[in-house]
Design an enzyme around this catalytic site. Structure first.
Site, PDB file in Angstrom:
ATOM      1  N   ASP A  45       0.905  -1.060   0.152  1.00 55.29           N
ATOM      2  CA  ASP A  45      -0.083   0.042  -0.008  1.00 55.29           C
ATOM      3  C   ASP A  45       0.836   1.345  -0.081  1.00 55.29           C
ATOM      4  O   ASP A  45       1.930   1.079   0.293  1.00 55.29           O
ATOM      5  CB  ASP A  45      -0.692   0.014   1.284  1.00 55.29           C
ATOM      6  CG  ASP A  45      -1.681   1.004   1.634  1.00 55.29           C
ATOM      7  OD1 ASP A  45      -2.266   1.442   0.465  1.00 55.29           O
ATOM      8  OD2 ASP A  45      -1.913   1.865   2.393  1.00 55.29           O
ATOM      9  N   ASP A  89      -0.185   5.054   1.015  1.00 57.25           N
ATOM     10  CA  ASP A  89      -0.483   5.991   2.137  1.00 57.25           C
ATOM     11  C   ASP A  89      -0.443   5.275   3.651  1.00 57.25           C
ATOM     12  O   ASP A  89      -1.092   4.264   3.776  1.00 57.25           O
ATOM     13  CB  ASP A  89      -1.841   6.802   1.980  1.00 57.25           C
ATOM     14  CG  ASP A  89      -2.050   7.428   0.729  1.00 57.25           C
ATOM     15  OD1 ASP A  89      -1.194   8.395   0.649  1.00 57.25           O
ATOM     16  OD2 ASP A  89      -2.620   6.762  -0.147  1.00 57.25           O
TER      17      ASP A  89
END
Length: 446
Positions: free
Chosen positions: A16, A18
């Site tokens: 991922d 963020d």
């Protein structure tokens, strides 16, 4: 299942973006997110201007793992068995007596024990990441304001929160420079973002050189993804990743069928034609885990390539990747370095533990005085009795769906790739998969 987990045994390493690869400066990013919503509510929807003023003490309300009942404006913290440990109406904490009267010892009405990951719905919302938490504080203060000004008992403000999300974070907002959030990030990224330390960049190159396929799967749109990656990793970040998937719309990326979420090509950050399958590495938008896995089979030449995915959200990353795709999962959990009661064990030599800095007091990832520990809590009314401490619902989800949990990628970046982590399993301690190893100072955790 084997007791240990090693990156060396994985064919594919996915991330991922963020709050996983890209770490935010929380004392700056949290107020920015809060203000982006608060200004919209005040200016566009006519809410009380008092929402625009936040004191340092107000942030203590923020705690991952809370659920908001959208009908009555109550926030709750759940035990691992689904009973309510603490609750507040707006920001005002309920007394033990009020808590007992409202919830007793019963499971919360929306609790789902099987596959125990309640989905978000029109009746409640779970807060499980740092983009969410400023919204929790704002919603609590909205409830306070509406209760004070009109003595409301039921609430319908959620539609305005959703409108605020659309205003600030719609796909075109970055390009159009609309809303408050994206223009401010573009103006001064160094204020809000932490560059990846050299140890992490070296670690990514080490994975690549070891023959691993590297994925980046983010729900951020491609233009914002590019800004983040260029800032944290440098202009050559594309060389690190074989496949970049933006606007992935997680958790649907894992849970939806290929016909529901096909991949799309990108041109100048605009989505183009639908792809019937994924045939080669590259940069794509939307998509689904099924077509991605078919491509990974071709790229590795293996019928069942082993994938591990790093993410910070239980709802969007860890649960769906494990539950729907059966991937290994690594949860990024900054609370491991922010809570008073959870400390790294000293049983391993420092050189084997990797780079890990001791607990730091940071906004949002530190112990909440109102809500207590993210990991454990006392049953109301039995705080000083034997066996009063219980695991939270959040910590149970971690041990059920995560392979391991770490405070940051930096914490493991200097370990050898064949380092053997102890994984979470039903046969071991609920804390076995935390790295660095943790124990609870009051003796609950052995």
């Amino acid at each position: 299942m084997a007791q240990h987990f090693s990156l060396a045994a994985c064919d594919v390493v996915g991330f991922d973006l963020d709050h996983t690869l890209c770490r935010y400066n929380l004392p700056e990013s949290a107020p920015l997110i809060y203000n982006s919503f608060a200004q919209f509510l005040v200016k566009e929807k006519g809410y009380d201007k008092e929402l625009l003023t936040v004191t340092p003490e107000d942030w203590d309300f923020c705690c991952k793992g809370l659920a908001l009942d959208l009908e009555d404006g109550t926030f709750i913290k759940l035990a691992d068995n689904g009973t309510v440990l603490r609750a507040s109406h707006g920001t005002k904490m309920m007394t033990p007596e009020a808590l007992a009267e409202a919830y007793g010892k019963k499971e919360w009405k929306h609790f789902v024990s099987e596959n125990g990951m309640p989905c978000r719905s029109g009746k409640y919302y779970f807060y499980d990441n740092y983009f969410d938490l400023p919204g929790a504080l704002l919603c609590a203060r909205v409830v306070d304001s509406l209760t004070k000004n009109s003595d409301q008992k039921t609430f319908d403000f959620w539609k305005d929160i959703v409108a605020g999300i659309q205003h600030n974070f719609k796909m075109s907002a970055f390009k159009e420079n609309s809303g408050l959030y994206f223009p401010e990030i573009k103006r001064d990224p160094g204020k809000y973002l932490h560059s990846c330390p050299e140890s992490v960049r070296k670690w990514l190159r080490q994975l690549k050189n070891a023959g691993k396929i590297l994925l980046l799967i983010t729900s951020s749109h491609s233009d914002y993804c590019r800004l983040l990656c260029e800032y944290i990793l440098g202009n050559d970040f594309k060389d690190l990743f074989d496949i970049v998937i933006t606007n992935a719309l997680k958790p649907g990326f894992f849970s939806h069928s290929p016909s529901q979420r096909p991949f799309r090509t990108l041109k100048n950050d605009e989505e183009q034609e639908v792809l019937p399958s994924l045939d080669k590495p590259g940069w794509y938008s939307q998509g689904n885990a099924v077509h991605l896995y078919e491509l990974l089979k071709k790229m590795t030449g293996k019928p069942e390539p082993k994938v591990v995915y790093f993410g910070d959200s239980m709802h969007s990353d860890v649960f769906p990747a494990r539950h729907y795709s059966n991937w290994e999962t690594v949860l990024i959990l900054e609370e491991l370095q922010g809570e008073d009661g959870w400390k790294p064990e000293e049983s391993e030599p420092l050189e084997k533990r990797g780079k890990y800095e001791g607990p730091k007091k940071k906004l949002l990832n530190t112990l909440s005085k109102k809500w207590g520990s993210f990991f454990i809590d006392s049953i109301s009314g039995r705080e000083n009795t034997e066996n009063s401490l219980v695991y939270t619902w959040s910590s149970k989800r971690i041990s059920t769906y995560s392979t391991i949990a770490i405070p940051s990628i930096e914490a493991i970046a200097e370990l050898p790739l064949d380092y053997k982590f102890t994984r979470f399993s039903s046969n071991s301690s609920k804390t076995a998969g935390y790295y660095p190893l943790v124990h609870y100072t009051n003796g609950l955790i052995e």
